[in-house]
Each structure stands twice: as structure tokens, then as C-alpha cells.
Write a protein that holds these residues in place. Structure first.
Motif, PDB file in Angstrom:
ATOM      1  N   ALA A   9     -57.884  74.815  -4.114  1.00 13.46           N
ATOM      2  CA  ALA A   9     -56.628  74.083  -4.017  1.00 13.46           C
ATOM      3  C   ALA A   9     -56.888  72.669  -3.510  1.00 13.46           C
ATOM      4  O   ALA A   9     -56.361  71.695  -4.044  1.00 13.46           O
ATOM      5  CB  ALA A   9     -55.653  74.811  -3.098  1.00 13.46           C
ATOM      6  N   THR A  10     -57.721  72.530  -2.494  1.00 14.00           N
ATOM      7  CA  THR A  10     -58.072  71.220  -1.951  1.00 14.00           C
ATOM      8  C   THR A  10     -58.818  70.410  -2.997  1.00 14.00           C
ATOM      9  O   THR A  10     -58.525  69.238  -3.215  1.00 14.00           O
ATOM     10  CB  THR A  10     -58.963  71.372  -0.700  1.00 14.00           C
ATOM     11  N   GLU A  52     -63.632  57.313   0.435  1.00 13.09           N
ATOM     12  CA  GLU A  52     -62.540  56.511   1.002  1.00 13.09           C
ATOM     13  C   GLU A  52     -61.923  57.229   2.195  1.00 13.09           C
ATOM     14  O   GLU A  52     -61.584  56.597   3.197  1.00 13.09           O
ATOM     15  CB  GLU A  52     -61.477  56.226  -0.058  1.00 13.09           C
ATOM     16  N   GLU A  53     -61.779  58.545   2.089  1.00 13.02           N
ATOM     17  CA  GLU A  53     -61.256  59.341   3.207  1.00 13.02           C
ATOM     18  C   GLU A  53     -62.180  59.252   4.417  1.00 13.02           C
ATOM     19  O   GLU A  53     -61.722  59.143   5.548  1.00 13.02           O
ATOM     20  CB  GLU A  53     -61.075  60.809   2.798  1.00 13.02           C
ATOM     21  N   VAL A  54     -63.474  59.298   4.173  1.00 14.10           N
ATOM     22  CA  VAL A  54     -64.454  59.174   5.261  1.00 14.10           C
ATOM     23  C   VAL A  54     -64.270  57.827   5.956  1.00 14.10           C
ATOM     24  O   VAL A  54     -64.214  57.754   7.190  1.00 14.10           O
ATOM     25  CB  VAL A  54     -65.898  59.330   4.729  1.00 14.10           C
ATOM     26  N   THR A  87     -62.648  68.568   8.921  1.00 16.98           N
ATOM     27  CA  THR A  87     -62.255  68.300   7.535  1.00 16.98           C
ATOM     28  C   THR A  87     -63.277  67.388   6.867  1.00 16.98           C
ATOM     29  O   THR A  87     -63.707  67.640   5.745  1.00 16.98           O
ATOM     30  CB  THR A  87     -60.857  67.646   7.483  1.00 16.98           C
ATOM     31  N   ARG A  88     -63.679  66.328   7.560  1.00 13.16           N
ATOM     32  CA  ARG A  88     -64.665  65.415   7.002  1.00 13.16           C
ATOM     33  C   ARG A  88     -66.002  66.108   6.780  1.00 13.16           C
ATOM     34  O   ARG A  88     -66.705  65.822   5.823  1.00 13.16           O
ATOM     35  CB  ARG A  88     -64.881  64.199   7.923  1.00 13.16           C
ATOM     36  N   ASP A  89     -66.370  67.052   7.659  1.00 16.38           N
ATOM     37  CA  ASP A  89     -67.625  67.781   7.476  1.00 16.38           C
ATOM     38  C   ASP A  89     -67.574  68.618   6.197  1.00 16.38           C
ATOM     39  O   ASP A  89     -68.531  68.648   5.428  1.00 16.38           O
ATOM     40  CB  ASP A  89     -67.912  68.667   8.691  1.00 16.38           C
ATOM     41  N   ARG A  90     -66.438  69.275   5.959  1.00 19.52           N
ATOM     42  CA  ARG A  90     -66.286  70.032   4.702  1.00 19.52           C
ATOM     43  C   ARG A  90     -66.382  69.090   3.511  1.00 19.52           C
ATOM     44  O   ARG A  90     -66.995  69.411   2.503  1.00 19.52           O
ATOM     45  CB  ARG A  90     -64.951  70.778   4.682  1.00 19.52           C
ATOM     46  N   LYS A  93     -69.971  68.113   2.801  1.00 15.66           N
ATOM     47  CA  LYS A  93     -70.655  69.172   2.042  1.00 15.66           C
ATOM     48  C   LYS A  93     -70.220  69.141   0.584  1.00 15.66           C
ATOM     49  O   LYS A  93     -71.027  69.358  -0.322  1.00 15.66           O
ATOM     50  CB  LYS A  93     -70.375  70.535   2.663  1.00 15.66           C
ATOM     51  N   LEU A  94     -68.947  68.873   0.362  1.00 16.19           N
ATOM     52  CA  LEU A  94     -68.428  68.791  -1.005  1.00 16.19           C
ATOM     53  C   LEU A  94     -69.051  67.606  -1.748  1.00 16.19           C
ATOM     54  O   LEU A  94     -69.395  67.719  -2.922  1.00 16.19           O
ATOM     55  CB  LEU A  94     -66.906  68.683  -0.977  1.00 16.19           C
ATOM     56  N   ILE A  95     -69.244  66.496  -1.072  1.00 15.12           N
ATOM     57  CA  ILE A  95     -69.886  65.332  -1.690  1.00 15.12           C
ATOM     58  C   ILE A  95     -71.301  65.695  -2.132  1.00 15.12           C
ATOM     59  O   ILE A  95     -71.730  65.331  -3.230  1.00 15.12           O
ATOM     60  CB  ILE A  95     -69.876  64.111  -0.735  1.00 15.12           C
ATOM     61  N   LYS A  96     -72.021  66.447  -1.301  1.00 14.38           N
ATOM     62  CA  LYS A  96     -73.366  66.900  -1.688  1.00 14.38           C
ATOM     63  C   LYS A  96     -73.296  67.771  -2.941  1.00 14.38           C
ATOM     64  O   LYS A  96     -74.125  67.658  -3.844  1.00 14.38           O
ATOM     65  CB  LYS A  96     -74.017  67.704  -0.558  1.00 14.38           C
TER      66      LYS A  96
END
Length: 150
Positions: A9-10, A52-54, A87-90, A93-96
Motif C-alpha cells: 500500500a505504501t 525528496e522525503e529523506v 519510516t525513513r529507515d524503511r 531499505k526500499l531505495i536499496k
């Protein structure tokens, strides 16, 4: 809602900001150059949105950091920062995962189920561009996960 569903969903919400579905042509070969470019564009856009969120988080933490004299206010701020950092840590991981998916595209290893080898499908990949399993194999994994409580 399972962890996978929450993540999906995210993921989908982030990816679909500037999304245009791929128009399949009759007789078109699966994972041809046009399709690969379509998914690379989606993944790059998604990655940029996450970055951008980071940046926003870093600025927010810098701007909002205060040493409140009231312990309750400090605790509230620390909890807020903690949630934001998780949230940023998740997302990190998603960016990786996005980067490794872009690499899969470059190696012509994208769009096929890691478990059974069949085509994952354009629509499923548009919904979850980092998917590495077909819907059937992913469903079986989730059933196993529920049974074993993993």
C-alpha cells in the motif's frame, strides 16, 4: 493487514504520483525494451520521491530540534522523531531494493518470478515494481508465513 500488504500500500501510493499505465500492443514480446524503459522510469521516479522525503526529514529534524524544558514536550518530540526516523529507515531499505531492481532490468533479469520462473505480469509490476515473485508464489509465501508465524 499483513506486513506485505502494508508495504505494498505504501509502495503503490508513492509510485503512482505521476503514473501512466503501459499500453500493451497486440503480439508484443514480454519485457521488451519499451517495457524495460517504462519500469526504469517508474523506479527512478519512485526513488527520487523517496530521496525528496529523506531531504525533507533532515530539514524537519534540524528545524524542529529544540530542547524543551517540559519533559512531556521533550518526550513527545523524541517519539515524533523516532517514528519519522523509522519510516525513513524503511524507505532507505526500499531505495536499496529499487536500485537492485534497476540493476535486474539492466541485466535482463526483471519481470520473472524468482520461485517458478513465469512472467510476473505488467500490471502486477506496475502495482509493485520491485515484485520478484508472481502473485501465486507470493500468496503461497504469505500462507506459509501465517501457518508458521514467521
Amino acid at each position: 493487514m499483513s506486513k506485505t500488504q502494508a508495504t505494498t500500500a505504501t509502495d503503490s501510493a508513492s509510485v503512482l504520483k505521476n503514473f501512466t499505465p503501459y499500453k500493451l500492443k497486440k503480439g508484443e514480446e514480454y519485457m521488451n525494451e519499451a517495457q524495460k524503459e517504462h519500469f526504469k522510469a517508474i523506479l527512478r521516479s519512485w526513488r527520487n520521491q523517496l530521496m525528496e522525503e529523506v531531504d525533507r526529514t533532515v530539514h524537519h529534524l534540524q528545524d524542529e530540534a529544540a530542547n524543551y524544558p517540559d519533559p512531556a514536550d521533550r518526550a513527545t518530540q523524541e517519539e515524533e522523531f523516532s517514528l519519522e526516523l523509522r519510516t525513513r529507515d524503511r524507505e532507505r531499505k526500499l531505495i536499496k531494493k529499487i536500485d537492485s531492481t534497476i540493476e535486474k532490468i539492466a541485466q535482463d533479469d526483471y519481470g520473472y518470478c524468482e520461485s517458478c520462473g513465469i512472467e510476473i505480469g505488467i500490471r502486477r509490476l506496475e502495482a509493485r515494481p520491485t515484485a520478484d515473485k508472481c502473485i501465486d508464489c507470493k500468496t503461497l509465501d504469505e500462507i506459509r508465513e501465517k501457518q508458521w508465524g514467521a
